[in-house]
Design an enzyme around this catalytic site. Structure first.
Site, PDB file in Angstrom:
ATOM      1  N   ARG A 100      -5.445 -13.428   2.941  1.00 12.42           N
ATOM      2  CA  ARG A 100      -6.824 -13.180   3.403  1.00 12.42           C
ATOM      3  C   ARG A 100      -7.369 -14.350   4.199  1.00 12.42           C
ATOM      4  O   ARG A 100      -8.216 -14.172   5.082  1.00 12.42           O
ATOM      5  CB  ARG A 100      -7.722 -12.891   2.192  1.00 12.42           C
ATOM      6  CG  ARG A 100      -7.484 -11.507   1.660  1.00 12.42           C
ATOM      7  CD  ARG A 100      -8.088 -11.279   0.297  1.00 12.42           C
ATOM      8  NE  ARG A 100      -7.738  -9.923  -0.129  1.00 12.42           N
ATOM      9  CZ  ARG A 100      -7.753  -9.498  -1.376  1.00 12.42           C
ATOM     10  NH1 ARG A 100      -8.117 -10.313  -2.344  1.00 12.42           N
ATOM     11  NH2 ARG A 100      -7.423  -8.255  -1.660  1.00 12.42           N
ATOM     12  N   GLU A 116      -5.824  -5.852   4.070  1.00 13.54           N
ATOM     13  CA  GLU A 116      -5.715  -6.904   3.036  1.00 13.54           C
ATOM     14  C   GLU A 116      -6.921  -6.883   2.089  1.00 13.54           C
ATOM     15  O   GLU A 116      -7.437  -7.928   1.675  1.00 13.54           O
ATOM     16  CB  GLU A 116      -5.482  -8.268   3.686  1.00 13.54           C
ATOM     17  CG  GLU A 116      -4.168  -8.246   4.448  1.00 13.54           C
ATOM     18  CD  GLU A 116      -3.528  -9.568   4.698  1.00 13.54           C
ATOM     19  OE1 GLU A 116      -3.877 -10.546   4.037  1.00 13.54           O
ATOM     20  OE2 GLU A 116      -2.634  -9.596   5.557  1.00 13.54           O
ATOM     21  N   SER A 150       0.812  -1.221   0.000  1.00 11.21           N
ATOM     22  CA  SER A 150       0.000   0.000   0.000  1.00 11.21           C
ATOM     23  C   SER A 150       0.844   1.269   0.000  1.00 11.21           C
ATOM     24  O   SER A 150       1.974   1.281   0.507  1.00 11.21           O
ATOM     25  CB  SER A 150      -0.898   0.039   1.246  1.00 11.21           C
ATOM     26  OG  SER A 150      -1.698  -1.102   1.311  1.00 11.21           O
ATOM     27  N   GLN A 154     -34.806 -15.462  27.168  1.00 11.25           N
ATOM     28  CA  GLN A 154     -34.735 -15.883  25.766  1.00 11.25           C
ATOM     29  C   GLN A 154     -34.150 -14.797  24.853  1.00 11.25           C
ATOM     30  O   GLN A 154     -33.376 -15.097  23.929  1.00 11.25           O
ATOM     31  CB  GLN A 154     -36.124 -16.284  25.269  1.00 11.25           C
ATOM     32  CG  GLN A 154     -36.068 -17.030  23.963  1.00 11.25           C
ATOM     33  CD  GLN A 154     -37.443 -17.354  23.444  1.00 11.25           C
ATOM     34  OE1 GLN A 154     -38.250 -16.464  23.182  1.00 11.25           O
ATOM     35  NE2 GLN A 154     -37.735 -18.618  23.298  1.00 11.25           N
ATOM     36  N   THR A 176     -10.316  -4.073   1.634  1.00 13.27           N
ATOM     37  CA  THR A 176     -11.524  -3.815   2.437  1.00 13.27           C
ATOM     38  C   THR A 176     -12.609  -4.815   2.019  1.00 13.27           C
ATOM     39  O   THR A 176     -12.499  -5.464   0.965  1.00 13.27           O
ATOM     40  CB  THR A 176     -12.052  -2.389   2.194  1.00 13.27           C
ATOM     41  OG1 THR A 176     -12.504  -2.316   0.829  1.00 13.27           O
ATOM     42  CG2 THR A 176     -10.999  -1.329   2.457  1.00 13.27           C
TER      43      THR A 176
HETATM   44  C1  LIG Z   1      -3.729  -1.412  10.767  1.00 14.07           C
HETATM   45  C2  LIG Z   1      -3.435  -1.535   9.293  1.00 14.07           C
HETATM   46  C3  LIG Z   1      -2.404  -2.376   8.883  1.00 14.07           C
HETATM   47  C4  LIG Z   1      -2.114  -2.482   7.510  1.00 14.07           C
HETATM   48  N1  LIG Z   1      -1.051  -3.267   7.124  1.00 14.07           N
HETATM   49  C5  LIG Z   1      -0.662  -3.245   5.824  1.00 14.07           C
HETATM   50  C6  LIG Z   1       0.536  -3.925   5.414  1.00 14.07           C
HETATM   51  O1  LIG Z   1       1.227  -4.602   6.226  1.00 14.07           O
HETATM   52  N2  LIG Z   1       0.928  -3.816   4.121  1.00 14.07           N
HETATM   53  C7  LIG Z   1       0.209  -3.113   3.201  1.00 14.07           C
HETATM   54  O2  LIG Z   1       0.609  -3.064   2.043  1.00 14.07           O
HETATM   55  N3  LIG Z   1      -0.939  -2.451   3.553  1.00 14.07           N
HETATM   56  C8  LIG Z   1      -1.386  -2.508   4.839  1.00 14.07           C
HETATM   57  N4  LIG Z   1      -2.523  -1.825   5.222  1.00 14.07           N
HETATM   58  C9  LIG Z   1      -3.248  -1.030   4.220  1.00 14.07           C
HETATM   59  C10 LIG Z   1      -4.627  -1.591   3.888  1.00 14.07           C
HETATM   60  O3  LIG Z   1      -4.529  -2.754   3.116  1.00 14.07           O
HETATM   61  C11 LIG Z   1      -5.417  -0.455   3.196  1.00 14.07           C
HETATM   62  O4  LIG Z   1      -5.734   0.499   4.206  1.00 14.07           O
HETATM   63  C12 LIG Z   1      -6.676  -0.959   2.540  1.00 14.07           C
HETATM   64  O5  LIG Z   1      -6.353  -1.771   1.429  1.00 14.07           O
HETATM   65  C13 LIG Z   1      -7.596   0.200   2.087  1.00 14.07           C
HETATM   66  O6  LIG Z   1      -6.889   1.169   1.408  1.00 14.07           O
HETATM   67  P1  LIG Z   1      -7.100   2.725   1.796  1.00 14.07           P
HETATM   68  O7  LIG Z   1      -6.895   2.818   3.287  1.00 14.07           O
HETATM   69  O8  LIG Z   1      -6.218   3.520   0.941  1.00 14.07           O
HETATM   70  O9  LIG Z   1      -8.620   3.023   1.517  1.00 14.07           O
HETATM   71  P2  LIG Z   1      -9.206   3.544   0.123  1.00 14.07           P
HETATM   72  O10 LIG Z   1      -8.684   2.685  -0.974  1.00 14.07           O
HETATM   73  O11 LIG Z   1      -8.993   5.009   0.048  1.00 14.07           O
HETATM   74  O12 LIG Z   1     -10.759   3.253   0.317  1.00 14.07           O
HETATM   75  C14 LIG Z   1     -11.606   4.130   1.037  1.00 14.07           C
HETATM   76  C15 LIG Z   1     -13.007   3.545   1.043  1.00 14.07           C
HETATM   77  O13 LIG Z   1     -13.485   3.425  -0.306  1.00 14.07           O
HETATM   78  C16 LIG Z   1     -13.887   2.096  -0.556  1.00 14.07           C
HETATM   79  N5  LIG Z   1     -13.584   1.773  -1.964  1.00 14.07           N
HETATM   80  C17 LIG Z   1     -12.424   1.996  -2.635  1.00 14.07           C
HETATM   81  N6  LIG Z   1     -12.512   1.573  -3.886  1.00 14.07           N
HETATM   82  C18 LIG Z   1     -13.761   1.045  -4.029  1.00 14.07           C
HETATM   83  C19 LIG Z   1     -14.459   0.426  -5.104  1.00 14.07           C
HETATM   84  N7  LIG Z   1     -13.897   0.226  -6.313  1.00 14.07           N
HETATM   85  N8  LIG Z   1     -15.739   0.023  -4.892  1.00 14.07           N
HETATM   86  C20 LIG Z   1     -16.324   0.184  -3.682  1.00 14.07           C
HETATM   87  N9  LIG Z   1     -15.706   0.766  -2.623  1.00 14.07           N
HETATM   88  C21 LIG Z   1     -14.451   1.180  -2.803  1.00 14.07           C
HETATM   89  C22 LIG Z   1     -13.079   1.256   0.409  1.00 14.07           C
HETATM   90  O14 LIG Z   1     -13.706  -0.004   0.668  1.00 14.07           O
HETATM   91  C23 LIG Z   1     -13.060   2.147   1.643  1.00 14.07           C
HETATM   92  O15 LIG Z   1     -14.254   1.960   2.373  1.00 14.07           O
HETATM   93  C24 LIG Z   1      -2.868  -1.754   6.573  1.00 14.07           C
HETATM   94  C25 LIG Z   1      -3.932  -0.925   7.002  1.00 14.07           C
HETATM   95  C26 LIG Z   1      -4.207  -0.814   8.337  1.00 14.07           C
HETATM   96  C27 LIG Z   1      -5.320   0.095   8.784  1.00 14.07           C
END
Ligand SMILES: Cc1cc2nc3c(=O)[nH]c(=O)nc-3n(C[C@H](O)[C@H](O)[C@H](O)COP(=O)(O)OP(=O)(O)OC[C@H]3O[C@@H](n4cnc5c(N)ncnc54)[C@H](O)[C@@H]3O)c2cc1C
Length: 376
Positions: free
Chosen positions: A239, A359, A123, A275, A361
């Site tokens: 995942r 990994e 990311s 219940q 959302t």
């Molecule tokens: C505690 C933590 C640990 C992490 N560890 C790692 C790691 O070790 N290595 C690594 O590489 N990453 C890591 N991440 C990153 C994580 O995988 C990303 O935060 C995640 O993939 C979402 O990316 P973003 O935060 O940029 O959200 P965004 O991509 O900006 O998304 C924002 C919102 O929009 C929604 N969205 C985006 N695109 C679409 C679409 N096409 N359709 C519908 N909804 C959409 C998303 O579901 C979300 O609700 C970590 C994140 C956290 C919080």
């Protein structure tokens, strides 16, 4: 149900370690936001850090079905550590799967043997759900690549001994990303202050900046341009790890809630006998068991060499949604007590939230599932 005596033994070992090494430490480390490096060293020594890899390279040679059940035991005691094990496994997978024999011989035994801890750098601040939007560059310069950019949200950022790093080697839309194995300490590699998070506070999450970090060309894993495919395949397996962590979290919440509901009395009887409350607990139990079943079924597909990407996304979606719902309901079952730090369920409710986010959302899981349906 475990397939062999050996599998039974490793899950029992994970349960013992959870009770003896993890449960006594979790509150202190989570409250003080400290990363439990020594705990990972202990897991490594016991063979619990690299369970689903061949023994030939220092792994424990377990199937995914068994690994996930051991991981569930670890996560039920301490979710941050469960996530750490899952991330380490995902960080080792690209080298174990796509590395040359020479690369594997050089690095894999230490990575799997437990003396080194891994991180996974996919990311970026503006490339989370859409990793293809990444901007970190690796430019070839003779025998080295020079890496410049920033990787965000790195679990174990600043604590890891190695990083599986994805960086852009060209602007090609489908083959522009490559995979590298970067050392944890390298000139030009810096860790920014860790994120201040809602939960999993003992699991360090930080941005890493790369300022011309020099990587020998033989640290390229797979071919140039293979990176995105490697990253997405690694996530298919990763995942399943997150799904198992979510099942562990939910199972523990259920146990705490049932124990409390048998003791706590209102209107002259234990609340479990009302219940309206008993049905809440019944739904929690049904959610935990179905999440576990779907997760292990996906794992068995993987173990049999069948396609499992769709099933992995379904497991991650259902198990993490179950963990969120079950942990929220556990707080409700405990009433006012559930909202205090005298019981672990408020912490686990905060921890469950992030399993729906990292990994991929749960919106992205639906996207993956829908794409499989459209193709299928
Ligand atoms: C505690 C933590 C640990 C992490 N560890 C790692 C790691 O070790 N290595 C690594 O590489 N990453 C890591 N991440 C990153 C994580 O995988 C990303 O935060 C995640 O993939 C979402 O990316 P973003 O935060 O940029 O959200 P965004 O991509 O900006 O998304 C924002 C919102 O929009 C929604 N969205 C985006 N695109 C679409 C679409 N096409 N359709 C519908 N909804 C959409 C998303 O579901 C979300 O609700 C970590 C994140 C956290 C919080």
């Amino acid at each position: 149900m475990l397939p062999t005596d050996e599998a039974e033994a490793i899950v029992s070992l994970a349960r013992e370690v959870a009770a003896g090494e993890l449960s006594p430490r979790v509150d202190d480390y989570e409250a003080s936001h400290r990363f439990p490096r020594q705990v990972f060293a202990t897991l490594g020594q016991l063979g619990l850090l690299a369970m689903p890899f061949p023994e030939e390279w220092g792994g424990s040679g377990l199937s995914y079905e068994v690994y996930l059940q051991a991981l569930e035991e670890i996560a039920a005691a301490w979710a941050s550590v469960g996530v750490g094990v899952s991330v380490h496994v995902m960080s080792c997978w690209p080298l174990a799967t796509f590395g040359t024999e020479e690369q594997k011989a050089r690095w894999l035994p230490d990575m799997l043997g437990g003396s080194l801890l891994g991180g996974y750098c996919l990311s970026e601040a503006d490339a989370g759900s859409d990793p293809n939007a990444m901007r970190t560059r690796a430019r070839r310069d003779g025998d080295v690549y020079r890496v410049t950019g920033a990787k965000a949200w790195v679990t174990h950022g600043g604590e890891a001994d190695f990083y599986t790093l994805f960086a852009r080697t060209s602007d090609d839309i489908s083959r522009g990303i490559s995979c590298f194995l970067a050392p944890g300490q390298a000139p030009g590699l810096e860790t920014q202050p860790p994120e201040r998070k809602m939960g999993m506070t003992a699991s360090t999450t930080a941005t890493l900046t790369f300022d011309g970090v020099e990587l020998d060309a033989d640290r390229l894993i797979g071919r140039e341009g293979d990176g995105l495919a490697i990253a997405l395949q690694a996530l298919d397996s990763g995942r399943l790890g997150i799904a198992a962590v979510a099942v562990g979290l939910a199972q523990r919440c259920l146990e705490v809630a049932v124990a409390y509901a048998k003791e706590r009395q209102t209107f002259g009887r234990p609340i479990i006998e009302h219940q309206g409350l008993g049905f809440v607990l019944a739904d929690m139990a049904a959610a935990v068991e179905s999440a576990r079943a779907i997760t292990l079924e996906a794992a068995r597909r993987r173990d049999r060499g069948l396609p499992f990407s769709r099933q992995s996304s379904i497991a991650k979606l259902l198990a993490t949604d179950a963990a969120m719902k079950v942990s929220t309901d556990a707080v409700q079952v405990l009433g006012g007590a559930g909202y205090t730090q005298d019981f672990p369920v408020e912490r686990m409710m905060r921890e469950a939230k992030v399993t729906q986010i990292f990994e991929g959302t749960n919106q992205i899981q639906r996207l993956v599932i829908a794409r499989h349906l459209a193709r299928g």
